[in-house]
Design a protein around this motif. Structure first.
Motif, PDB file in Angstrom:
ATOM      1  N   ARG A 259       0.838  -1.199   0.000  1.00  0.00           N
ATOM      2  CA  ARG A 259       0.000   0.000   0.000  1.00  0.00           C
ATOM      3  C   ARG A 259       0.877   1.256   0.000  1.00  0.00           C
ATOM      4  NH1 ARG A 259      -1.624   3.849   3.021  1.00  0.00           N
ATOM      5  NH2 ARG A 259      -0.369   3.137   4.801  1.00  0.00           N
ATOM      6  N   GLN A 260       1.949   1.233   0.796  1.00  0.00           N
ATOM      7  CA  GLN A 260       2.846   2.389   0.858  1.00  0.00           C
ATOM      8  C   GLN A 260       3.600   2.580  -0.458  1.00  0.00           C
ATOM      9  OE1 GLN A 260       5.365   2.690   4.357  1.00  0.00           O
ATOM     10  NE2 GLN A 260       3.855   1.616   5.605  1.00  0.00           N
ATOM     11  N   ILE A 261       3.966   1.482  -1.126  1.00  0.00           N
ATOM     12  CA  ILE A 261       4.633   1.583  -2.433  1.00  0.00           C
ATOM     13  C   ILE A 261       3.721   2.307  -3.416  1.00  0.00           C
ATOM     14  CG2 ILE A 261       5.509   0.283  -4.412  1.00  0.00           C
ATOM     15  CD1 ILE A 261       6.327  -1.921  -2.423  1.00  0.00           C
ATOM     16  N   GLU A 262       2.448   1.903  -3.429  1.00  0.00           N
ATOM     17  CA  GLU A 262       1.496   2.517  -4.361  1.00  0.00           C
ATOM     18  C   GLU A 262       1.246   3.980  -4.014  1.00  0.00           C
ATOM     19  OE1 GLU A 262      -1.783  -0.092  -3.924  1.00  0.00           O
ATOM     20  OE2 GLU A 262      -0.946  -1.650  -5.216  1.00  0.00           O
ATOM     21  N   GLU A 263       1.309   4.290  -2.724  1.00  0.00           N
ATOM     22  CA  GLU A 263       1.053   5.661  -2.287  1.00  0.00           C
ATOM     23  C   GLU A 263       2.255   6.566  -2.536  1.00  0.00           C
ATOM     24  OE1 GLU A 263       0.726   7.676   2.039  1.00  0.00           O
ATOM     25  OE2 GLU A 263      -0.747   6.090   1.681  1.00  0.00           O
ATOM     26  N   LYS A 264       3.462   6.080  -2.225  1.00  0.00           N
ATOM     27  CA  LYS A 264       4.667   6.909  -2.305  1.00  0.00           C
ATOM     28  C   LYS A 264       5.524   6.606  -3.538  1.00  0.00           C
ATOM     29  CE  LYS A 264       5.012   6.828   2.763  1.00  0.00           C
ATOM     30  NZ  LYS A 264       5.861   6.424   3.912  1.00  0.00           N
TER      31      LYS A 264
ATOM     32  N   TYR B 243       3.273  -8.205  -9.540  1.00  0.00           N
ATOM     33  CA  TYR B 243       3.237  -6.813  -9.091  1.00  0.00           C
ATOM     34  C   TYR B 243       4.508  -6.071  -9.505  1.00  0.00           C
ATOM     35  CZ  TYR B 243       2.958  -2.608  -6.307  1.00  0.00           C
ATOM     36  OH  TYR B 243       2.931  -1.286  -5.930  1.00  0.00           O
ATOM     37  N   PHE B 244       5.662  -6.739  -9.417  1.00  0.00           N
ATOM     38  CA  PHE B 244       6.904  -6.111  -9.867  1.00  0.00           C
ATOM     39  C   PHE B 244       6.816  -5.742 -11.347  1.00  0.00           C
ATOM     40  CE2 PHE B 244       8.952  -7.998  -6.058  1.00  0.00           C
ATOM     41  CZ  PHE B 244       9.660  -6.893  -5.631  1.00  0.00           C
TER      42      PHE B 244
ATOM     43  N   SER C 277       7.798   4.353  -3.721  1.00  0.00           N
ATOM     44  CA  SER C 277       9.141   4.300  -3.130  1.00  0.00           C
ATOM     45  C   SER C 277       9.931   3.120  -3.691  1.00  0.00           C
ATOM     46  CB  SER C 277       9.037   4.175  -1.608  1.00  0.00           C
ATOM     47  OG  SER C 277      10.268   3.812  -1.047  1.00  0.00           O
ATOM     48  N   ARG C 278      11.104   3.401  -4.219  1.00  0.00           N
ATOM     49  CA  ARG C 278      11.948   2.329  -4.756  1.00  0.00           C
ATOM     50  C   ARG C 278      12.524   1.473  -3.642  1.00  0.00           C
ATOM     51  NH1 ARG C 278      12.889   6.682  -8.294  1.00  0.00           N
ATOM     52  NH2 ARG C 278      14.633   7.471  -7.061  1.00  0.00           N
ATOM     53  N   ASP C 279      12.883   2.100  -2.497  1.00  0.00           N
ATOM     54  CA  ASP C 279      13.415   1.330  -1.371  1.00  0.00           C
ATOM     55  C   ASP C 279      12.382   0.326  -0.864  1.00  0.00           C
ATOM     56  OD1 ASP C 279      16.078   1.769  -0.839  1.00  0.00           O
ATOM     57  OD2 ASP C 279      15.707   3.679   0.129  1.00  0.00           O
ATOM     58  N   LEU C 280      11.142   0.787  -0.681  1.00  0.00           N
ATOM     59  CA  LEU C 280      10.091  -0.115  -0.214  1.00  0.00           C
ATOM     60  C   LEU C 280       9.834  -1.240  -1.214  1.00  0.00           C
ATOM     61  CD1 LEU C 280       7.514   2.390   1.324  1.00  0.00           C
ATOM     62  CD2 LEU C 280       8.883   0.707   2.551  1.00  0.00           C
ATOM     63  N   LEU C 281       9.957  -0.923  -2.505  1.00  0.00           N
ATOM     64  CA  LEU C 281       9.765  -1.946  -3.533  1.00  0.00           C
ATOM     65  C   LEU C 281      10.808  -3.054  -3.384  1.00  0.00           C
ATOM     66  CD1 LEU C 281       8.135  -2.611  -6.196  1.00  0.00           C
ATOM     67  CD2 LEU C 281      10.105  -1.642  -7.397  1.00  0.00           C
ATOM     68  N   MET C 282      12.048  -2.671  -3.146  1.00  0.00           N
ATOM     69  CA  MET C 282      13.104  -3.678  -2.994  1.00  0.00           C
ATOM     70  C   MET C 282      12.939  -4.457  -1.693  1.00  0.00           C
ATOM     71  SD  MET C 282      16.404  -1.698  -4.670  1.00  0.00           S
ATOM     72  CE  MET C 282      16.139  -0.103  -3.904  1.00  0.00           C
TER      73      MET C 282
ATOM     74  N   PHE D 195       6.835  -1.956 -13.034  1.00  0.00           N
ATOM     75  CA  PHE D 195       7.763  -1.588 -14.111  1.00  0.00           C
ATOM     76  C   PHE D 195       7.020  -0.947 -15.281  1.00  0.00           C
ATOM     77  CE2 PHE D 195       9.646  -2.894 -18.199  1.00  0.00           C
ATOM     78  CZ  PHE D 195      10.820  -2.159 -18.138  1.00  0.00           C
ATOM     79  N   HIS D 196       5.921  -1.549 -15.703  1.00  0.00           N
ATOM     80  CA  HIS D 196       5.182  -1.022 -16.849  1.00  0.00           C
ATOM     81  C   HIS D 196       4.532   0.320 -16.519  1.00  0.00           C
ATOM     82  CE1 HIS D 196       5.910  -4.378 -19.451  1.00  0.00           C
ATOM     83  NE2 HIS D 196       5.445  -5.241 -18.566  1.00  0.00           N
ATOM     84  N   GLU D 197       4.088   0.498 -15.277  1.00  0.00           N
ATOM     85  CA  GLU D 197       3.511   1.783 -14.881  1.00  0.00           C
ATOM     86  C   GLU D 197       4.547   2.905 -14.917  1.00  0.00           C
ATOM     87  OE1 GLU D 197       0.099   0.136 -11.731  1.00  0.00           O
ATOM     88  OE2 GLU D 197       1.982   1.003 -11.018  1.00  0.00           O
TER      89      GLU D 197
END
Length: 926
Positions: free
Chosen positions: A559-564, A592-593, A566-571, A597-599
């Motif tokens: 949820r935070q990745i989608e909101e912010k 989701y990864f 954030s590349r760090d949170l993604l990793m 990427f496509h987004e």
């Protein structure tokens, strides 16, 4: 103080002081050529530049690939070409070298003309320069310079600045000057110009005060007449690269004279330009040969504007840590050596250390020099520094030093640059620390701050595993590690340090390191890490560890990745342990990864590239979490689990009379085919490119091709690292139409190394046709040529592959095998190819591709963590400057224990490791 301590000064200086005329001193300056190109300026020189400009325009549309692999046009950028590291001559590293050579032969023809063109190109004469210092120097000094030369190039330079390809033209002129350089002529021309110009520096107006603007406000600075580019051109280091002992006094004396007359660039107000044309090694050689006194040498190290730079190089030289090209350049000074320079550097360093180790909070007159020391050595000194710091914390690792020179800053710097000496042992360090009252935790914190002490501190404190966990933290928090630190990190992991610092998290290494050091000591090391790193770096590594430990909630992180975004949170998302329905969770995260990427394409190309790297590292973390060794294995297995989602693409669908479907070729690569009325089309009709179904089909095919593109590379690495493949995984992969065509062509060996064959989904099939059954509990690994030779089946396997016309994804059965010789078995190194020459650039390209790490220009290392082996390729460099890519000589290939750094006998190195190292070495000379 006299300029020289001996009575005999170079004749050139006596003549210069007498004020002789340059045109009488050196007839070459009076030649018609000089007058033609420069004396008459615009009428004669401009056509030469214009012709070269026209030549550049003619080839402006020429396309080439630059060294980073980018397609370029000549008119857009003039850069080194792809594979430029292989080129011996500098001009050959750039596009169209023969075109420029032909121009030289047709239009320039000799070096005197070439040197004068370079003079015109490299100097400025008031032609609209916007930089305020240039404007000031032109206004104040150009009138005197024009009178000296007898000509004014301002009109010529203004005209040249209007040429559309002038930047390319100037670059070509520099390359041609380098290609046709005449050392003797350039030195004589330089010597006479400087000798004639020297008397002008005694006139009034030879120095001016300039109002220099800084972020802190305006301040007065001094500039000197001889610092104008029209004069400084003749003091360039390029005129001194090959000086002999006979010409050194002239070379040094002239430049020293200008240096002396500018108050050694330490006037009041201070000099605006402080770069000296004489190096600290020039001063060292002059001192050694009696041209200057020892007091003069010491002043250069501790009293002048360049003292900091000189001291940094000299203190590094004292301990043999200067660059190889610098060491090789020292040969030009002859056999006199630099013992006086080393001795005086030791005196200056000792004075600085005594002053700083006993100082209070106030700044001393030597504090600024303490921060310029390049290296100091010895456990007694290191313990003294820790004692002087007391209980104070170190400044952060990523701290930017200011001009405040606080006690804490200086002592922290001294701690970082202090290295163990050859006499230091763990026992010595333990004894010194006990005497000074430095406890184990303080030593551990200091070693974490200065990693060169980790091995000794681990031995002195008994904290087994300290090196391991400390290197883990340094690999993940430091954006820029030294080559020595990268070599240390490579002892524990094959992963690339740059990826680790960006967000790849080596879970297996972390588990090993924590297990080795123990939980109680791990907590103390982690607490010490907090005290020496920035808050952001510490918070980041803490979050990664929390994610790996299951202390983060996957839905909340998503949820935070989608909101912010954030590349760090993604990793970190890839590190969170999978839930009980691991297959479904794995597929969901993988998708989701890809979605992320496509987004990213909607956010611009620059951000998309950075997010692409974050997705790659996040997938590598997800692969480790799922138990796979790399992304390719993850993609394979996810692909097998999701085959149903792409199965419709294997059935032909008709669109406007054209049938489209995906097929897999013999190598496992997906290809889209198009048919019309039973006949296959070479390409899709243009009207169908935007058809929704065809677009999805093409996108799916493109994604699959990208996913499986590196399969051969991954499998080759798996063979080298003896990666196990569980039979259950291989059975599942047999259902994957993209992977199975690759795997079924490769040779596997059982875990005991007793049987070799092709895996057919049930067992190992030998080249003779026998089937060896396998249970689901067993694991196979890809056979190495060492296995094939050990079992005596190498030739049989090759014969079978040749007769069946089987093409393997990488060189396996036909890979060359390098056995150990009887003489090598008892040695700690091998001398294969010793004494042979290699190109440093070519070697670097090959070794980097094979995951070797450059410790310096003469030493490359590669670690094999699973076997605790470190291989080292040692060479001897012959480069005279960073730009010189002259040949190096192979010295030897040695082997060490990666944990203790103790030398290993060749007999103790695993046969397959030795064979792979020798294969890499031979490739350098292929």
């Amino acid at each position: 103080m006299p300029l020289f301590v001996n009575a005999t000064q170079p004749a050139i200086l006596k003549e210069a002081e007498a004020g002789f005329n340059v045109r009488k001193a050196f007839p070459l300056l009076q030649t018609p050529l000089f007058n033609k190109l420069i004396g008459n300026a615009l009428p004669a020189a401009h056509p030469v530049f214009e012709k070269l400009n026209s030549l550049a325009r003619r080839h402006g549309q020429y396309e080439y690939t630059s060294a980073p692999g980018v397609a370029c046009r000549l008119e857009d950028i003039f850069a080194e070409i792809e594979s430029s590291v292989y080129k011996e001559r500098k001009i050959d590293r750039y596009p169209l070298p023969d075109v420029w050579r032909e121009f030289y032969e047709a239009e320039i023809r000799d070096f005197p003309a070439m040197l004068q063109l370079l003079f015109v190109s490299a100097t400025h004469w008031g032609e609209g320069r916007s930089y305020k210092l240039y404007e000031f120097m032109n206004k104040e000094f150009l009138p005197e310079i024009k009178r000296f030369y007898g000509f004014d190039l301002n009109a010529l330079k203004k005209a040249l600045s209007k040429l559309p390809y002038i930047n390319l033209v100037n670059a070509v002129i520099r390359l041609l000057a380098d290609e046709y350089w005449d050392e003797e002529y350039a030195r004589r021309m330089s010597s006479n110009v400087l000798a004639a110009f020297l008397p002008l520096t005694d006139k009034g107006g030879a120095r001016k005060e300039f109002m220099h603007e800084t972020y802190a406000g305006k301040e007065r600075r001094t500039v000197f007449l001889h610092q104008h580019s029209a004069i400084r051109f003749w003091m360039s280091d390029v005129f001194g690269d090959k000086l002999t002992e006979a010409t050194f006094a002239e070379y040094f004396g002239q430049r020293y004279a200008f240096y002396h007359k500018s108050d050694y660039l330490t006037p009041r107000p201070p000099a605006a330009i402080t770069k000296n044309t004489l190096s600290v090694f020039d001063f060292g050689h002059a001192c050694q040969t009696g041209l200057i006194s020892e007091a003069e040498m010491r002043a250069e190290l501790d009293a002048r504007a360049n003292a900091g730079d000189s001291l940094h190089i000299a203190s590094s030289f004292r301990y043999g840590t200067i660059k190889p090209w610098q060491r090789n350049r020292l040969k030009a000074y002859g056999a006199a050596g630099f013992t006086l320079l080393e001795g005086i550097t030791a005196q200056v360093s000792d004075s600085i250390l005594e002053s700083e180790l006993s100082r209070g909070e106030g700044v001393t007159e030597l504090s600024h020099l303490a921060l310029r020391l390049g290296r100091i050595e010895g456990a007694p000194l290191w313990i003294r520094i820790l004692g002087a710091l007391g209980s104070e914390t170190f400044v952060r690792i990523d701290h930017t030093y200011s001009s405040n020179y606080t006690r804490r800053e200086v002592l922290s710097h001294l701690c970082r640059i202090c290295h163990p000496s050859s006499e230091d042992t763990p026992e010595t360090l333990a004894r010194l620390a006990k005497r000074a009252g430095a406890g184990s935790e303080r030593l551990v914190e200091a070693a974490l701050y200065a990693p060169q002490w980790l091995a000794l501190v681990e031995g002195a404190t008994g904290w087994k595993g300290l090196q391991n966990i400390a290197c883990f933290f340094h690999a993940h928090i430091n954006d820029h590690c030294s080559e020595a630190m990268k070599a240390e990190i490579a002892r524990f992991t094959p992963a690339v340090q740059e990826d680790l610092s960006m967000g790849a998290f080596e879970t297996s290494w972390f588990r090993r390191a924590c297990r080795e050091i123990g939980s109680r000591r791990y907590e103390k090391v982690f607490a010490a890490l907090k005290r020496i790193t920035s808050g952001a770096a510490y918070a980041r590594i803490s979050q990664y560890i929390a994610a790996y430990g299951g202390k983060m909630d996957a839905p909340e992180v998503r949820r935070q990745i989608e909101e912010k975004r954030s590349r760090d949170l993604l990793m970190m998302y890839g590190l969170i342990p999978l839930n009980r329905r691991s297959h479904a969770d794995l597929i969901d995260r993988y998708r989701y990864f890809l979605q992320f990427f496509h987004e990213g394409k909607a956010y611009g190309s620059q951000r998309h590239e950075s997010e692409k790297k974050a997705v790659e590292l996040g997938l590598s973390n997800l692969a480790r979490t799922a138990g796979y060794t790399d992304i390719t294995r993850l993609v394979w297995n996810v692909g097998t689990l999701t085959l149903k989602s792409i199965s419709p693409y294997f059935n032909a669908q008709e669109r406007s009379g054209v049938k489209a479907l995906m097929r897999v070729d013999g190598s496992g690569m997906p290809v889209v085919h198009y048919f019309r009325q039973g006949k296959e089309l070479l390409d899709i009709p243009s009207r169908l490119r935007k058809d929704p179904y065809v677009a999805k089909l093409r996108t799916a095919c493109k994604s699959l091709r990208a996913a499986y593109a590196n399969s051969g590379i991954m499998l080759e690495r798996a063979m080298e690292e003896r990666t196990p493949f569980p039979v259950t995984e291989l059975k599942a992969l047999k259902k994957n139409p993209f992977v199975w065509p690759i795997l079924k062509m490769l040779l596997f060996v059982d875990s005991e190394g007793t049987a070799v064959g092709f895996y057919d989904g049930e067992g190992l099939v030998t080249t003779a046709g026998d089937v060896l059954p396998l249970s689901d509990a067993t694991a196979l690994r890809l056979a190495h040529p060492v296995d094939l030779h050990a079992l005596g089946v190498a030739e049989a396997c090759r014969t079978y592959l040749r007769e069946s016309a089987t093409e393997q994804a990488f060189e396996q059965a036909f890979r060359k095998h390098y056995p150990k010789s009887d003489e090598e078995q008892a040695c700690e190194y091998t001398l294969r190819h010793a004494g042979e020459q290699l190109r440093p650039g070519k070697a670097a390209a090959i070794l980097k591709a094979r995951r070797w790490i450059a410790v310096d220009e003469e030493l490359w290392q590669k670690a094999y963590p699973a076997d605790n082996v470190m291989a080292a390729i040692e060479t001897v460099s012959h480069a005279l400057s960073p730009q010189d890519t002259g040949p190096s000589t192979m010295k030897r290939t040695a082997f060490f224990d990666s944990k203790s750094n103790a030398p290993l006998q060749v007999s103790d190195v695993p046969d397959d490791v030795f064979s792979e190292v020798m294969r890499d070495v031979e490739t350098l000379f292929a």
